[in-house]
Design a protein around this motif. Structure first.
Motif, PDB file in Angstrom:
ATOM      1  N   GLU A 126       1.062  -1.358  -0.016  1.00 13.06           N
ATOM      2  CA  GLU A 126      -0.055  -0.078  -0.279  1.00 13.06           C
ATOM      3  C   GLU A 126       0.769   1.604  -0.274  1.00 13.06           C
ATOM      4  O   GLU A 126       0.586   2.221  -0.631  1.00 13.06           O
ATOM      5  CB  GLU A 126      -0.748   0.179   1.361  1.00 13.06           C
ATOM      6  N   LYS A 128       3.673   1.650  -1.033  1.00 13.83           N
ATOM      7  CA  LYS A 128       4.480   1.672  -2.222  1.00 13.83           C
ATOM      8  C   LYS A 128       3.996   2.735  -3.378  1.00 13.83           C
ATOM      9  O   LYS A 128       4.099   3.029  -4.291  1.00 13.83           O
ATOM     10  CB  LYS A 128       5.463   0.431  -3.317  1.00 13.83           C
ATOM     11  N   GLN A 129       2.662   1.498  -3.641  1.00 15.48           N
ATOM     12  CA  GLN A 129       0.885   1.836  -4.263  1.00 15.48           C
ATOM     13  C   GLN A 129       0.672   3.382  -4.158  1.00 15.48           C
ATOM     14  O   GLN A 129       0.099   4.304  -5.212  1.00 15.48           O
ATOM     15  CB  GLN A 129      -0.012   0.921  -4.648  1.00 15.48           C
ATOM     16  N   LEU A 132       4.650   6.162  -3.553  1.00 19.69           N
ATOM     17  CA  LEU A 132       6.119   5.463  -4.215  1.00 19.69           C
ATOM     18  C   LEU A 132       6.000   5.356  -5.747  1.00 19.69           C
ATOM     19  O   LEU A 132       7.500   6.109  -6.733  1.00 19.69           O
ATOM     20  CB  LEU A 132       7.091   4.796  -3.234  1.00 19.69           C
ATOM     21  N   ASN A 133       5.171   4.948  -5.895  1.00 19.42           N
ATOM     22  CA  ASN A 133       5.180   4.471  -7.267  1.00 19.42           C
ATOM     23  C   ASN A 133       4.147   5.236  -8.538  1.00 19.42           C
ATOM     24  O   ASN A 133       3.331   4.807  -9.182  1.00 19.42           O
ATOM     25  CB  ASN A 133       4.317   2.847  -7.369  1.00 19.42           C
ATOM     26  N   GLN A 134       4.163   6.877  -7.478  1.00 20.13           N
ATOM     27  CA  GLN A 134       3.187   7.440  -7.819  1.00 20.13           C
ATOM     28  C   GLN A 134       3.418   9.282  -8.154  1.00 20.13           C
ATOM     29  O   GLN A 134       4.873   8.946  -7.531  1.00 20.13           O
ATOM     30  CB  GLN A 134       1.709   8.165  -6.584  1.00 20.13           C
ATOM     31  N   PRO A 135       3.491   9.614  -9.617  1.00 23.03           N
ATOM     32  CA  PRO A 135       4.440  10.480  -9.466  1.00 23.03           C
ATOM     33  C   PRO A 135       3.633  11.839  -8.494  1.00 23.03           C
ATOM     34  O   PRO A 135       2.424  11.882  -8.306  1.00 23.03           O
ATOM     35  CB  PRO A 135       4.064  11.164 -10.818  1.00 23.03           C
ATOM     36  N   TYR A 136       4.374  12.704  -7.907  1.00 19.24           N
ATOM     37  CA  TYR A 136       4.059  13.653  -6.715  1.00 19.24           C
ATOM     38  C   TYR A 136       3.680  12.649  -5.450  1.00 19.24           C
ATOM     39  O   TYR A 136       3.380  13.278  -4.671  1.00 19.24           O
ATOM     40  CB  TYR A 136       3.080  15.190  -7.251  1.00 19.24           C
ATOM     41  N   ASP A 237      11.349  12.419 -11.067  1.00 21.39           N
ATOM     42  CA  ASP A 237      11.240  12.459 -12.228  1.00 21.39           C
ATOM     43  C   ASP A 237       9.755  12.000 -12.392  1.00 21.39           C
ATOM     44  O   ASP A 237       8.709  11.518 -12.552  1.00 21.39           O
ATOM     45  CB  ASP A 237      11.902  10.650 -12.164  1.00 21.39           C
TER      46      ASP A 237
ATOM     47  N   GLN B 256       6.066  -1.012  -8.411  1.00 18.16           N
ATOM     48  CA  GLN B 256       5.479  -2.449  -9.200  1.00 18.16           C
ATOM     49  C   GLN B 256       4.941  -1.867 -10.087  1.00 18.16           C
ATOM     50  O   GLN B 256       5.272  -1.218 -10.886  1.00 18.16           O
ATOM     51  CB  GLN B 256       3.743  -1.510  -7.770  1.00 18.16           C
ATOM     52  N   TYR B 303      -1.754  -4.215  -2.507  1.00 14.47           N
ATOM     53  CA  TYR B 303      -2.979  -3.823  -2.057  1.00 14.47           C
ATOM     54  C   TYR B 303      -4.113  -4.477  -2.439  1.00 14.47           C
ATOM     55  O   TYR B 303      -5.136  -4.057  -0.926  1.00 14.47           O
ATOM     56  CB  TYR B 303      -2.596  -2.264  -1.352  1.00 14.47           C
TER      57      TYR B 303
END
Lengths: 411, 426
Positions: A126, A128-129, A132-136, A237, B256, B303
């Protein structure tokens, strides 16, 4: 107007009942007065991890979800900095099952090692989702520690770092449960085609036998008044530059809360709001921009967040926001404009009463703030806001040395 | 007092019948049908206009969504700012939206302000000007928004997947790219509006507490609003079967991966549709589903994971979606195939099937709770020429479906060879 009745069990559980005859669904909301602000600074993210564990089975029920699904019910939960809130909806005729389920996990949990192991991984995914894995996605991980130096709002509900979640032990879980998951630290609301007598009887039956816990003595460090301009520059990035600004604001129960909320509405609620109209539509400085308040129980944040149109310089974007801030600090808001945001609030409140679950949540939360009836006083509290108080509060909040700015550059 | 025995679960009573009143239908002078769902006690109302104006019909990518979105950006008598001011002042809300098949324009309003807000709704539908400056602002901001979304593995997977299953060039498979934003002109929007946003192409659903005289007011506001939709519904191109059904799309630095797996099926008018909904619920349609139990609750790879069946006017599809840790992508895919295989090899237990039936009936009850929810449900039927009687059948099918039927459906529709698999990540 949301009618309700309330009573308190001997063990301290507060129960609120709202009758709505128009629906065949009953909503149950169980709010626990514990959130991320109650965490140890070295064990952040714990309240939220714990919320996941509340679905891992309780002392008499191996799996929380299965019986509820069998009864045609559905549930979820959320954790924020202040509270952990569990809610479900169920066909009217199966209401007692909800009492059985919720009381058992307040009575005692199963504390399975497997559940801790798995939910630890789920929460890391969760993290990460969502972050961490989203822009901004890391914006709040950067903003909080800049705006707060001592108050626990300095970390996000998900936690400061994945390593904190990895470290959580079964002993931590048990201690946390014992300290916070008690009837005297919870508020139960039931809304639907029910009677107070019936809810009283079911509450006594299922929750009545649960022992109360210790009285909590919350002693959270108070954030000192900010007296210096703070800023941070990062490169990431991402495709476009973005700009974030926070200012400390009052607590939820403070007199200036409703005025502050209306200031954010004047700036940013709807297509006719100042920021959208002038900075997106007229001047093409931002591709989108929002101003909003965090609305936390303790002193919270007034936030500006905007993505710059490609080619616009960061200085110019900041200047544009500062100009809008100067206007609301210096000029009285027009009577019509104030009337508009009040009308919008009235309408939002009215529309929010369509859903029986919404009503149950709002009643629980209002009770936590001091009195369930606060939800019914909101409209008048907003109506009482004056042009002068808007200007005065804006001057209070929008001091430069109360600001923290995040310059988020595209690399 | 007798000791409370917490081991014994309180009795459960099933949701048996759910009766929904048929909406009253009235017709405006220009033959627009107006469906009235007058079931609220609060003094508010939602008026939704539905046009067959989805991306299926657009001559050029993005034209359908830009036409829809530009409706509230100015009319011949009101600027975009004026519209926003009026709507906000009366605490109302305008919602514009379009999908593959339809274009929607809705107004939410307190009844006491309807005489001020409803004329705005009428005007943006009847007389939008598609102002050039407003179009440039929208073009720029939507392009930027698109480029931000393009950084998200889930978004990339969703776009790519439609192309994968329907084939490039199929109206349901086409994806727009950054350059498409530059291609649309004011003329495109004006002409799409003229062709598709007219009386012959339109239905209205009103829900909430509908005040007396409402339909009369609506009729007055739409006097002279006429026109016919072009007969041409577009030919349905053949899907192009891909040689290799497994595709990986690289997104550098992703922590991910997004997974999407599925295939083209059919829409809700097909006799197996509701049965497949039951099968799908078992597999991935609720929190206790097999995919969720295995891949989240047992392995902790994600998740969330779920599957769904989607109905479209000319087709439909089934898909599984998840975002999983980069290091466990292959393992997660393996487990998804495992669960599909289980469903094809073994009959579901009576206990699990009963649970799913109960869950679905409860879920259905929730989905029609309240006037707006009923309107949304009715809308999802109206587009297919169906009405609330569809739900009587839905409930019967859910109640009656057997363990054997689920097995047969899984064998028939979930052949792993027939499923496309897309992963987006490192």
């Amino acid at each position: 107007m949301i009618n309700f009745e309330k009573f308190t069990l001997d063990n301290g559980l507060r129960v609120i009942v709202h009758k709505d005859k128009s629906t065949q669904i009953v909503a149950m909301n169980l709010l626990y007065d514990v959130g991320a602000r109650d965490e140890d600074p070295d064990r952040t993210g714990f309240a939220h991890l714990f919320e996941h564990l509340m679905f891992g089975g309780s002392v008499n029920i191996p799996k929380y979800d299965t019986p509820l699904e069998e009864a045609g019910g559905e549930n979820n939960a959320f954790t924020n900095n202040d509270i952990t809130n569990y809610y479900l909806t169920i066909p009217r005729q199966n209401l007692e099952l909800a009492f059985w389920l919720e009381s058992d996990r307040m009575l005692d949990l199963a504390f399975s090692a497997k559940s801790l192991e798995v939910q630890r991984n789920v929460v890391i995914e969760e993290f990460k989702q969502s972050y961490l894995n989203q822009p901004y996605g890391d914006v709040w991980l950067l903003l909080r520690p800049m705006a707060y130096k001592v108050h626990p709002y300095l970390w996000a509900t998900i936690g400061k770092d994945i390593s904190h979640i990895e470290k959580a032990t079964m002993q931590d879980v048990k201690d946390f449960y014992k300290k916070y998951y008690n009837p005297n630290n919870a508020i139960l609301t039931v809304a639907g085609d029910v009677s107070t007598d019936e809810i009283h009887r079911l509450s006594e039956k299922w929750f009545g036998p649960i022992e109360p816990g210790m009285i909590l003595n919350r002693n959270l460090p108070k954030e000192p008044r900010q007296t210096e301009v703070r800023s941070l520059k990062v490169e990431r990035d991402v495709p476009f530059d973005a700009l974030y600004k926070t200012y400390h604001m009052c607590a939820r129960n403070h007199d200036a809360y409703h005025t502050t909320d209306l200031i954010s509405d004047i700036l940013s609620n709807g297509d006719s709001s100042r920021l959208f109209n002038r900075l997106v539509k007229e001047k093409n400085i931002f591709s989108d921009i929002h101003a909003y308040i965090s609305g936390d129980r303790d002193e919270g944040l007034f936030v500006f967040s905007g993505k710059l149109v490609k080619g616009v310089r960061m200085e110019d974007a900041e200047k544009a926001i500062n100009t809008e801030i100067d206007i609301i600090k210096n000029d009285l808001v027009a009577q019509d404009e104030l009337e508009k945001v009040k009308n919008k609030i009235e309408s939002t409140l009215e529309f929010s009463e369509i859903s029986v679950l919404n009503k149950a949540m709002n009643l629980s939360y209002s009770e936590l703030l001091g009195d369930a009836d606060l939800i019914n006083q909101e409209k008048d509290l907003y109506a009482a806001v004056t042009r002068e108080s808007v200007r005065e509060t804006a001057n209070e909040i929008f001091r430069e040395d109360n600001s923290s700015t995040l310059y988020y550059f595209s690399n | 007092m007798t000791q409370l025995n917490r081991h014994i679960q309180p009795n459960i009573n099933l949701v048996d019948r759910i009766s929904l009143d048929k909406p009253e239908v009235q017709t405006l002078d220009n033959d627009i049908p107006v469906y009235l769902i007058n079931t609220s006690e609060q003094d508010l109302v939602k008026i939704e206009f539905i046009f067959t104006a989805g991306s299926w019909f657009e001559p050029k990518k993005l034209v359908a969504s830009f036409t829809n979105r530009m409706l509230k950006e100015g009319t011949s008598s009101m600027s975009s700012a004026k519209i926003a001011d009026l709507i906000d002042y009366y605490g109302a809300h305008l919602e514009t939206n379009s999908d593959k098949d339809m274009g929607y324009v809705a107004l939410y309003s307190l009844n006491k302000h309807l005489h001020k807000t409803l004329p705005v709704l009428a005007e943006i539908i009847r007389d939008p000007v598609f102002d050039q400056k407003e179009l440039e602002t929208l073009r720029q901001n939507r392009r930027q928004n698109f480029l931000v979304n393009n950084e998200k593995v889930r978004y990339l997977a969703r776009r790519k997947f439609n192309e994968l299953i329907f084939g490039e060039g199929h109206p349901y498979g086409k994806v727009f790219n950054e350059s498409d934003f530059d291609q649309i002109s004011q003329d495109d929007l004006v002409s799409f509006h003229k062709n598709r946003y007219n009386a012959g192409n339109c239905k209205v659903i009103v829900s909430g507490k509908i005040p007396a005289g409402f339909v009369h007011l609506l009729n007055d506001l739409f006097t002279g609003f006429n026109g016919q939709a072009p007969d041409h519904q577009g030919t349905i191109p053949r899907q192009t079967e891909l040689e290799d059904k497994k595709t990986h799309f690289v997104k550098k630095n992703a922590v991910q991966s997004a997974i999407r797996m599925g295939k083209v099926l059919f829409n809700k008018t097909h006799p197996d549709y509701v049965k497949l909904k039951v099968m799908n619920t078992i597999l991935g349609g609720y929190f206790g589903s097999r995919l969720m139990s295995n891949i989240r609750e047992d392995k902790g790879y994600t998740y969330g994971i779920g599957s769904a069946i989607v109905s479209l006017h000319h087709s439909g599809y089934f898909f599984i979606t998840s975002e999983v840790g980069s290091d466990v992508t292959q393992e997660a895919v393996h487990e998804i195939y495992y669960e599909i295989d289980q469903l094809r090899q073994h009959k579901v237990s009576a206990q699990e099937l009963d649970l799913v039936k109960n869950y679905m009936l409860g879920s259905f009850l929730r989905s029609v709770d309240g006037s707006f929810a009923q309107a949304d449900n009715f809308k999802s039927l109206l587009e297919y020429g169906l009405d609330f009687t569809y739900f009587d059948n839905y409930i019967e099918v859910v109640k009656a479906i057997s363990r054997e039927e689920i097995l047969t459906l899984a064998q028939q529709y979930l052949d792993p060879e027939s499923l496309s698999l897309l992963t987006v990540g490192k």
